[in-house]
Design an enzyme around this catalytic site. Structure first.
Site, PDB file in Angstrom:
ATOM      1  N   HIS A 175      30.633 -26.796   9.207  1.00  0.00           N
ATOM      2  CA  HIS A 175      29.868 -27.571   8.489  1.00  0.00           C
ATOM      3  C   HIS A 175      28.596 -26.899   8.168  1.00  0.00           C
ATOM      4  O   HIS A 175      27.885 -27.053   7.214  1.00  0.00           O
ATOM      5  CB  HIS A 175      29.299 -28.970   9.412  1.00  0.00           C
ATOM      6  CG  HIS A 175      28.535 -29.761   8.797  1.00  0.00           C
ATOM      7  ND1 HIS A 175      28.732 -30.912   8.054  1.00  0.00           N
ATOM      8  CD2 HIS A 175      27.078 -29.514   8.834  1.00  0.00           C
ATOM      9  CE1 HIS A 175      27.384 -31.215   7.533  1.00  0.00           C
ATOM     10  NE2 HIS A 175      26.647 -30.781   8.141  1.00  0.00           N
ATOM     11  N   GLU A 176      27.626 -26.331   9.350  1.00  0.00           N
ATOM     12  CA  GLU A 176      26.541 -25.733   9.070  1.00  0.00           C
ATOM     13  C   GLU A 176      26.603 -24.652   7.826  1.00  0.00           C
ATOM     14  O   GLU A 176      25.747 -24.235   6.990  1.00  0.00           O
ATOM     15  CB  GLU A 176      25.892 -25.326  10.325  1.00  0.00           C
ATOM     16  CG  GLU A 176      25.309 -26.241  11.260  1.00  0.00           C
ATOM     17  CD  GLU A 176      24.365 -27.088  10.839  1.00  0.00           C
ATOM     18  OE1 GLU A 176      23.395 -26.619  10.037  1.00  0.00           O
ATOM     19  OE2 GLU A 176      24.253 -28.454  11.044  1.00  0.00           O
ATOM     20  N   HIS A 179      26.440 -25.493   4.495  1.00  0.00           N
ATOM     21  CA  HIS A 179      25.220 -25.831   3.729  1.00  0.00           C
ATOM     22  C   HIS A 179      24.520 -24.297   3.276  1.00  0.00           C
ATOM     23  O   HIS A 179      24.150 -24.520   2.214  1.00  0.00           O
ATOM     24  CB  HIS A 179      24.176 -26.233   5.102  1.00  0.00           C
ATOM     25  CG  HIS A 179      24.197 -27.737   5.110  1.00  0.00           C
ATOM     26  ND1 HIS A 179      24.210 -28.551   4.372  1.00  0.00           N
ATOM     27  CD2 HIS A 179      24.400 -28.450   6.454  1.00  0.00           C
ATOM     28  CE1 HIS A 179      24.355 -29.940   4.802  1.00  0.00           C
ATOM     29  NE2 HIS A 179      24.510 -29.582   6.502  1.00  0.00           N
ATOM     30  N   GLU A 253      25.292 -33.357   2.763  1.00  0.00           N
ATOM     31  CA  GLU A 253      25.999 -33.510   4.344  1.00  0.00           C
ATOM     32  C   GLU A 253      27.569 -33.969   3.742  1.00  0.00           C
ATOM     33  O   GLU A 253      28.341 -33.019   4.516  1.00  0.00           O
ATOM     34  CB  GLU A 253      25.443 -34.713   5.119  1.00  0.00           C
ATOM     35  CG  GLU A 253      24.118 -34.392   5.769  1.00  0.00           C
ATOM     36  CD  GLU A 253      24.221 -33.290   6.456  1.00  0.00           C
ATOM     37  OE1 GLU A 253      25.070 -32.991   7.304  1.00  0.00           O
ATOM     38  OE2 GLU A 253      23.033 -32.428   6.246  1.00  0.00           O
ATOM     39  N   ASP A 257      30.496 -31.398   5.094  1.00  0.00           N
ATOM     40  CA  ASP A 257      31.887 -31.884   5.798  1.00  0.00           C
ATOM     41  C   ASP A 257      33.151 -31.625   5.095  1.00  0.00           C
ATOM     42  O   ASP A 257      33.971 -31.058   5.713  1.00  0.00           O
ATOM     43  CB  ASP A 257      31.532 -33.447   5.778  1.00  0.00           C
ATOM     44  CG  ASP A 257      30.792 -33.926   7.073  1.00  0.00           C
ATOM     45  OD1 ASP A 257      30.143 -32.998   7.783  1.00  0.00           O
ATOM     46  OD2 ASP A 257      30.431 -34.898   6.852  1.00  0.00           O
TER      47      ASP A 257
HETATM   48 ZN   LIG Z   1      24.586 -30.955   7.973  1.00  0.00          ZN
END
Ligand SMILES: [Zn+2]
Length: 316
Positions: A175-176, A179, A253, A257
């Site tokens: 997930h990170e 980004h 976010e 995801d």
């Molecule tokens: Zn995040």
């Protein structure tokens, strides 16, 4: 300078009972607080020393720039803040963060292998992988990444590793990395730069208005007072801006995801998110109006629903 020091000492003194209460009563009541009163005061002392060391030169530089700036003042102030933020981003993880926490490389093993494999598959230039001893202060858990261009680091809270299975930790990192891959970090950095520039632009427009100073009871026009008054006048606008940024952040976010899900971590990510929510005792049932204004992250239920949605679409 005296004013600045006075404001700092005053805010430290008035904040102290509240931060003591928050750490040793509220956080402790819910089992989060892991630090001793000694550690608390040691951190505070280090923080004050840093502020004494770094504050005066920075404020002095800003005052000199304002005094000599001329019509292009906004550009000079922005350039100074930009350079300062680059320096801080470089210096902070190396010199400042280690004053407060211990960073150790993640030991060899399954978790490290999995994270390195994931990073390599995304061409993420992972230079260092640290574990930070968050558990000496609190049992809140997290993970983050930082660094420029080809020199990225990932930091895992030791609490995250204790609370989640390896697969779930890797899913949180997927997930990170989403980004990063989707340029969210670049977007945020540029957005902050534009906002900083606009703020200095606004200040340049009003800085010589004697009305501004007079309405706050100042007959003279000290630079620092002008900056502080301007800061306070634009607070309503700042609320609007932060509302806008929260909207963007929540969209990011969901995208991150979905990115993790596409890499095959859908299930592990859901399990990891639920565990983090439980361990951190985050609110499960938030008011939609409250969360729409205050939250940079969507409520857990919405994130889980979005992930499940993606999964069911794939099966059709
Ligand atoms: Zn995040």
């Amino acid at each position: 300078m005296v004013l600045e020091a006075g404001v700092m000492v005053w805010s430290q003194v008035t904040d102290l009972p509240f931060s003591l209460y928050s750490t040793f009563v509220i956080e402790a009541r819910h089992g989060f607080n892991k630090q001793t009163i000694w550690l608390f005061f040691r951190d505070m002392f280090k923080g004050i020393c840093l502020a004494i060391l770094l504050g005066p030169p920075i404020v002095a530089a800003i005052i000199i720039i304002v005094q000599k700036g001329g019509p292009y003042l906004a550009i000079y102030l922005w350039a100074f803040m930009f350079a300062l933020s680059i320096v801080m981003m470089t210096v902070y993880p190396i010199l400042i963060a280690p004053l407060f926490n211990k960073f150790t490389p993640l030991p060899e093993g399954e978790l490290r292998e999995k994270i390195e494999k994931l990073a390599a598959s995304l061409k993420f230039p992972l230079k260092k992988l640290f574990v930070v001893d968050g558990s000496t202060r609190s049992s809140h858990s997290n993970a983050y990444m930082y660094g420029f261009f080809k020199n990225k680091r990932i930091v895992l809270y030791d609490t995250l590793i204790q609370q989640c299975k390896n697969e779930e930790v890797v899913a949180v990192i997927a997930h990170e990395l989403g980004h990063w891959k989707l340029n969210h970090t670049v977007f945020s950095f540029i957005a902050v730069q534009i906002l900083t520039f606009m703020q200095f632009g606004g200040y340049t427009l009003v800085r010589n208005s004697s009305d501004l100073y007079l309405s706050f009871g100042f007959k003279t026009q000290p630079v620092l007072i002008g900056l502080i008054i301007f800061q306070h006048t634009v607070i309503p606008i700042q609320h609007l801006v932060s509302f806008g940024l929260n909207l963007v952040s929540r969209a990011f976010e969901f995208q991150a995801d979905a990115f993790g899900k596409k890499l095959g971590y859908g299930k592990a990510l859901r399990a990891g998110l639920v565990k983090l929510q439980e361990e951190n005792l985050s609110a499960m049932n938030t008011d939609p109006w409250y969360s729409a204004y205050h939250y940079s992250h969507p409520p857990l239920v919405e994130r889980l629903a979005a992930l499940e949605d993606l999964e069911s679409k794939k099966e059709d």
